[in-house]
Write an enzyme that holds these catalytic residues in place. Structure first.
Site, PDB file in Angstrom:
ATOM      1  N   GLU A 110      -5.846  -8.410   1.317  1.00 16.35           N
ATOM      2  CA  GLU A 110      -6.408  -8.023   2.613  1.00 16.35           C
ATOM      3  C   GLU A 110      -7.880  -7.694   2.422  1.00 16.35           C
ATOM      4  O   GLU A 110      -8.266  -7.051   1.441  1.00 16.35           O
ATOM      5  CB  GLU A 110      -5.773  -6.737   3.173  1.00 16.35           C
ATOM      6  N   TYR A 148     -11.317  -3.049   1.189  1.00 12.39           N
ATOM      7  CA  TYR A 148     -12.123  -2.991   2.410  1.00 12.39           C
ATOM      8  C   TYR A 148     -13.487  -2.354   2.172  1.00 12.39           C
ATOM      9  O   TYR A 148     -14.501  -2.832   2.623  1.00 12.39           O
ATOM     10  CB  TYR A 148     -11.395  -2.165   3.481  1.00 12.39           C
ATOM     11  N   GLU A 174       0.772  -1.253   0.000  1.00 16.55           N
ATOM     12  CA  GLU A 174       0.000   0.000   0.000  1.00 16.55           C
ATOM     13  C   GLU A 174       0.803   1.302   0.000  1.00 16.55           C
ATOM     14  O   GLU A 174       0.779   2.046   0.990  1.00 16.55           O
ATOM     15  CB  GLU A 174      -0.953   0.032   1.206  1.00 16.55           C
TER      16      GLU A 174
HETATM   17  C1  NOJ Z   1      -4.093  -1.965   5.393  1.00 17.34           C
HETATM   18  C2  NOJ Z   1      -2.747  -2.208   5.983  1.00 17.34           C
HETATM   19  O1  NOJ Z   1      -1.952  -2.970   5.134  1.00 17.34           O
HETATM   20  C3  NOJ Z   1      -2.785  -2.816   7.382  1.00 17.34           C
HETATM   21  O2  NOJ Z   1      -1.539  -2.629   7.942  1.00 17.34           O
HETATM   22  C4  NOJ Z   1      -3.904  -2.180   8.185  1.00 17.34           C
HETATM   23  O3  NOJ Z   1      -3.893  -2.627   9.511  1.00 17.34           O
HETATM   24  C5  NOJ Z   1      -5.222  -2.514   7.525  1.00 17.34           C
HETATM   25  N1  NOJ Z   1      -5.244  -1.960   6.184  1.00 17.34           N
HETATM   26  C6  NOJ Z   1      -6.454  -1.993   8.267  1.00 17.34           C
HETATM   27  O4  NOJ Z   1      -6.464  -0.609   8.269  1.00 17.34           O
END
Ligand code: NOJ
Length: 447
Positions: free
Chosen positions: A353, A297, A158
């Protein structure tokens, strides 16, 4: 169904042991140790103590039934300021990797998950081209050390956050206000670091998988409509217009998968007297990741009014509320997100993720989190819909295995399938959603 399930964690968020075994201070040590940066005034000095309790956590992951265990190496543990190898750091990661392998899972390693050595930041961080050589040296060391054990490498996680937010003064380390020109240079140096890492990793083990994790907030058509969907797609791949718009995906994904920057971004760079050499662009082009990894997300709804004008909708439904305002539970992002990225780049997709935070409560040694279970099942069913429509999705990783240090929000936001009892010796307690995910994995793989 042959499909890879996983979970994720990252070094600074779980390891702790912030001064152990000659680890260098990172930009997150600096940020969390100075006032006013972390909402609950905490830091990652101890975190969940993964540094000492990794076996317990790896065992929990095994119990879940996942195939891939995603975690990160911290550069701060591997090299000293002069580029000499810190063997104690290497030994720690050897122990972790061996343990994951012993439990029959695949270690998936992120090489950079935001904890840059502070001394590199003092020299300008990613705005300074010297970072490319230091990063390459680090990658060469770990690529050789772990040649026979790691098959899948993620070069970066990211940049939308660590550059887009961190270099525009917003909540992430190093929390600096870079100029537009510096943002453009930092972005370019991240891509060059990736490209060098790709050459090194493939040179040492041609069969390894090298990938890069991006993220984006997905634009969702409020009603299913071709024109609206096309608009949402186009909007996803728009370039930034100024230094505050670097929470952006296309300035990474076009160079990574097409080997070129978007034309309007080149014009923006030219306005700052930045041009990219043919040699640099060729280096980047030759380092096309093997697959698309994307963290998804949440997203925003778009709708048409009676005149056909399209705009973003500010509605928030009750069931979409989580403990973060940026994270609305909108399962359709796992349908549209993979669709947009596949449509543009035609490579296999991994959801590296996806997850949610709620204010979980520990009661009688149990954590009942029905909303997280619902989240997982509804999101996954949208992902299955994408697969049914022909999108080549090959994996899904829930974030996170356990509650951990959620950056500028410290320990106040809980994303884990495993609850960490910060008040009582960091005890691990499986939440109800742990079993939901476990069953989903079993059913999907047997189905
Ligand atoms: C993206 C990140 O890679 C991770 O480190 C973070 O905890 C999560 N999103 C949730 O915000």
């Amino acid at each position: 169904m042959k499909f890879e399930f996983g979970t994720g964690i990252s070094s600074y968020q779980v390891e702790g042991a912030y001064q152990e075994d000659d680890k260098l201070p990172s930009i997150w040590d600096t940020l969390s140790h100075s006032d006013g940066n972390i909402s609950d005034k905490s830091n990652g000095d101890i975190a969940t103590d993964f540094y000492h309790r990794y076996e317990e956590d790896i065992q929990l992951a095994k119990e879940l039934g996942i195939q891939s265990f995603r975690f990160s190496f911290s550069m701060c543990r591997i090299l000293d300021k002069n580029g000499r190898v810190n063997h104690k750091g290497i030994e720690f990661y050897q122990r972790v990797v061996d343990c994951i392998l012993q439990y029959g899972m695949e270690p998936v390693v992120t090489l950079y998950h935001w904890d840059l050595p502070q001394f590199l930041q003092d020299k300008g961080g990613f705005t300074n081209p010297e970072i490319v050589d230091y990063y390459a040296k680090y990658v060469e060391v770990v690529a050789k050390e772990f040649k026979n054990k790691i098959k899948t490498w993620i070069t970066f996680n990211e940049p939308q956050c660590f550059i887009g937010l961190g270099y525009s003064g917003r909540e992430h380390a190093p929390k600096i206000h870079a100029s537009l020109k510096e943002m453009i240079l930092a972005t370019h140096h991240v891509l060059l670091c990736h490209a060098k890492a790709y050459q090194i990793l493939k040179g040492i083990n041609p069969k390894c998988v090298v990938t890069f994790v991006n993220t984006f907030s997905i634009n969702i058509p409020l009603v299913e409509d071709r024109e609206l969907e096309d608009y949402c797609y186009n909007h996803t791949f728009e370039s930034p217009k100024n230094e505050n718009e670097f929470y952006n995906t296309v300035i990474y994904t076009d160079p990574l998968y097409f080997g070129r920057y978007p034309a309007d971004y080149l014009a923006l760079a030219a306005s700052q007297d930045v041009t990219f050499s043919k040699e640099d662009m060729m280096t980047i082009k030759l380092a096309k990741p093997d697959r698309i990894d994307i963290n998804i997300y949440s997203g925003n709804y778009f709708a048409k009014d009676e005149n056909g004008n399209i705009s973003m909708q500010n509605l928030v439904k009750e069931e979409e509320i989580t403990s973060f305002d940026w994270l609305r539970a909108r399962p359709k992002v796992l349908y549209y997100g993979p669709k947009y990225f596949y449509q543009r780049y035609h490579l296999p997709i991994v959801i590296s993720e996806n997850g949610v935070c709620y204010d979980d409560q520990l009661e009688d040694d149990k954590v009942h989190d029905p909303n997280r279970s619902k989240f997982i099942l509804e999101y996954f069913s949208q992902l299955k819909r994408a697969i049914k429509d022909g999108i080549d999705v090959i994996g899904y990783y829930y974030w996170s295995l356990e509650d951990n240090f959620e950056w500028a929000y410290g320990y106040s936001k809980r994303f884990g399938l495993v609850y960490i009892d910060y008040e009582h010796g960091l005890k691990r307690v499986k939440k109800d959603s742990f079993y939901t995910y476990k069953n989903l994995i079993t059913e999907t793989r047997n189905g």
